[in-house]
Design an enzyme around this catalytic site. Structure first.
Site, PDB file in Angstrom:
ATOM      1  N   TYR A  72       0.904  -1.249   0.006  1.00  0.00           N
ATOM      2  CA  TYR A  72       0.133   0.013  -0.018  1.00  0.00           C
ATOM      3  C   TYR A  72       0.880   1.172   0.068  1.00  0.00           C
ATOM      4  CZ  TYR A  72      -3.895  -3.187   0.634  1.00  0.00           C
ATOM      5  OH  TYR A  72      -4.955  -3.988   0.384  1.00  0.00           O
ATOM      6  N   PHE A 122     -10.121  -4.861  11.469  1.00  0.00           N
ATOM      7  CA  PHE A 122     -11.374  -4.711  10.792  1.00  0.00           C
ATOM      8  C   PHE A 122     -11.149  -5.091   9.487  1.00  0.00           C
ATOM      9  CE2 PHE A 122      -8.832  -0.553  10.907  1.00  0.00           C
ATOM     10  CZ  PHE A 122      -8.845  -0.278   9.635  1.00  0.00           C
TER      11      PHE A 122
END
Length: 426
Positions: free
Chosen positions: A123, A426
């Site tokens: 990322y 999450f």
């Protein structure tokens, strides 16, 4: 190749999620966990890439608020469930999803995007920097003592039913989250996540157990609990959720305590909970996979050498709106610096920004003044929560000082009193 990138329809969720599961190894989750993610998924924020009838790419986002230095909570997109089918790699699918997603985040007015990465090397090219770290800890409880502060012996501990105590535990969590940057303010429904305990994922450990830490108080509004002399008023000041995993060899017990969650409102309650966990019968080790890197535990143990610690990346941060993000936090020391920001993927952030701020607040505006520090948005994101110093990044050649003294000034200002920490994924 012709593919179709579009917002997910509710009737497409099962196919979308099954493709996601396949991309992460193909092992189905427990029915309880799958139901939870079905309920929590914001379908209107989920993207799918389709090759005909086949889903070949997935990406979602949750609507979060993230604690930042100074104690404020900032709107953030919690990027999640990102995958590309193995048959469709190297075709620009991930880039197209990241492009669409960050454009959508900007349109929603969220200054930040955050994620946890299955592969941290992915990322950075999209402007994400490592904003928080986490420590995995294994305490040799057969040889380590917990040396608590005054008041530790005044904390009462008792076993409670995990589900029945959930509301009281959540109240403790809510009171603690603003104390560390990186924590998430849980929206309704998210309180179910820490209670997940599917039997197939225990791997020989016990069902999740829960212990409350309480302190006797006087006055109204306290919880009534059983004491040796009958019922008395007490305040819940902490809790621990954990599993015990029996083990042994030649009749010698060598069980392990696996800590899932531990939160406390003061040092004495914190020490009392760790002391209890390190003294459970038939165990010789206490392990936790996710603690802050400056955990007070490291100052409570009698022998740090007998506490194996391993540090890894946790939450990756992306500044979607540089000006709004930098204005949302406060700064440890006064700062007045012009930043030259490079951001090829979100060019609206590129250019010069004058940041002025202190412990009371900040402003960050466009400027034509001469740049004093030059860095990419990735480095700015890594330093944003205060866990990575700009000076350290400069030592790696990733931040350039253009005015003598600017680096020291900004690096001190961007710091945090405590290390940032993401308490759950999450």
């Amino acid at each position: 190749m012709t593919t179709d990138l579009r917002v997910l329809g509710r009737d497409e969720w099962d196919r979308w999620y099954e493709r996601l599961t396949l991309a992460f190894g193909g092992v189905p989750e427990s029915p309880q966990e799958r139901r939870l993610w079905d309920d929590l998924t914001e379908v209107e924020r989920a993207l799918g890439v389709w090759d005909g009838e086949e889903c070949v790419g997935t990406a979602g986002a949750f609507s979060f608020r993230v604690a930042v230095p100074g104690g404020a909570f900032v709107d953030a997109a919690g990027v999640t469930m990102v995958s590309v089918a193995a048959t469709h790699r190297r075709r620009g699918i991930l880039t197209s999803m990241m492009r669409r997603q960050l454009d959508d985040v900007r349109d929603r007015g969220e200054p930040l995007a955050v994620l946890t990465a299955s592969e941290p090397a992915i990322y950075g090219r999209f402007g994400y920097g490592i904003g928080t770290l986490q420590a995995a800890v294994t305490v040799d409880s057969s040889r380590v003592r917990i040396e608590g502060p005054a008041g530790t012996d005044d904390v009462r501990l008792r076993f409670v039913d995990t589900a029945e105590a959930a509301e009281r535990c959540e109240a403790v969590y809510v009171r603690t989250i603003g104390s560390r940057p990186g924590n998430l303010a849980r929206s309704p429904g998210w309180e179910r996540l820490p209670l997940l305990d599917p039997p197939e994922e225990r791997h020989g450990a016990s069902p999740m157990q829960c212990v409350l830490a309480e302190r006797e108080i006087k006055g109204s509004g306290a919880t009534s609990v059983e004491g040796d002399g009958g019922r008395r008023a007490a305040e819940v000041v902490g809790f621990a959720r954990f599993h015990t995993k029996p083990d042994g060899e030649h009749g010698v017990p060598r069980g392990r305590v696996q800590v899932r969650h531990l939160h406390a409102l003061d040092p004495a309650a914190y020490a009392a909970l760790w002391r209890f966990l390190c003294s459970i019968d038939l165990t010789e080790a206490v392990e936790s996979r996710n603690r802050p890197v400056d955990d007070p535990l490291f100052s409570l143990v009698s022998d740090i050498r007998r506490c194996a610690v391993r540090v890894r990346d946790s939450m990756h941060v992306r500044l979607v709106d540089v000006g709004a993000a930098l204005e949302a936090r406060t700064y440890l020391t006064p700062v007045d610096v012009v930043l030259e920001v490079e951001d090829a993927f979100c060019p609206w952030n590129a250019g010069r920004w004058r940041l002025t701020g202190d412990a009371k607040g900040a402003s960050c505006e466009r400027t034509d003044d001469a740049a004093e520090l030059a860095l990419s948005v990735r480095e700015l994101a890594a330093a944003y929560l205060g866990g990575t110093s700009l000076a350290g990044l400069a030592g790696a050649g990733r931040v350039r000082e253009l005015r003598p003294g600017a680096l020291a000034e900004a690096s001190a200002a961007f710091g945090s009193v405590v290390a940032p920490w993401l308490q759950h994924g999450f």
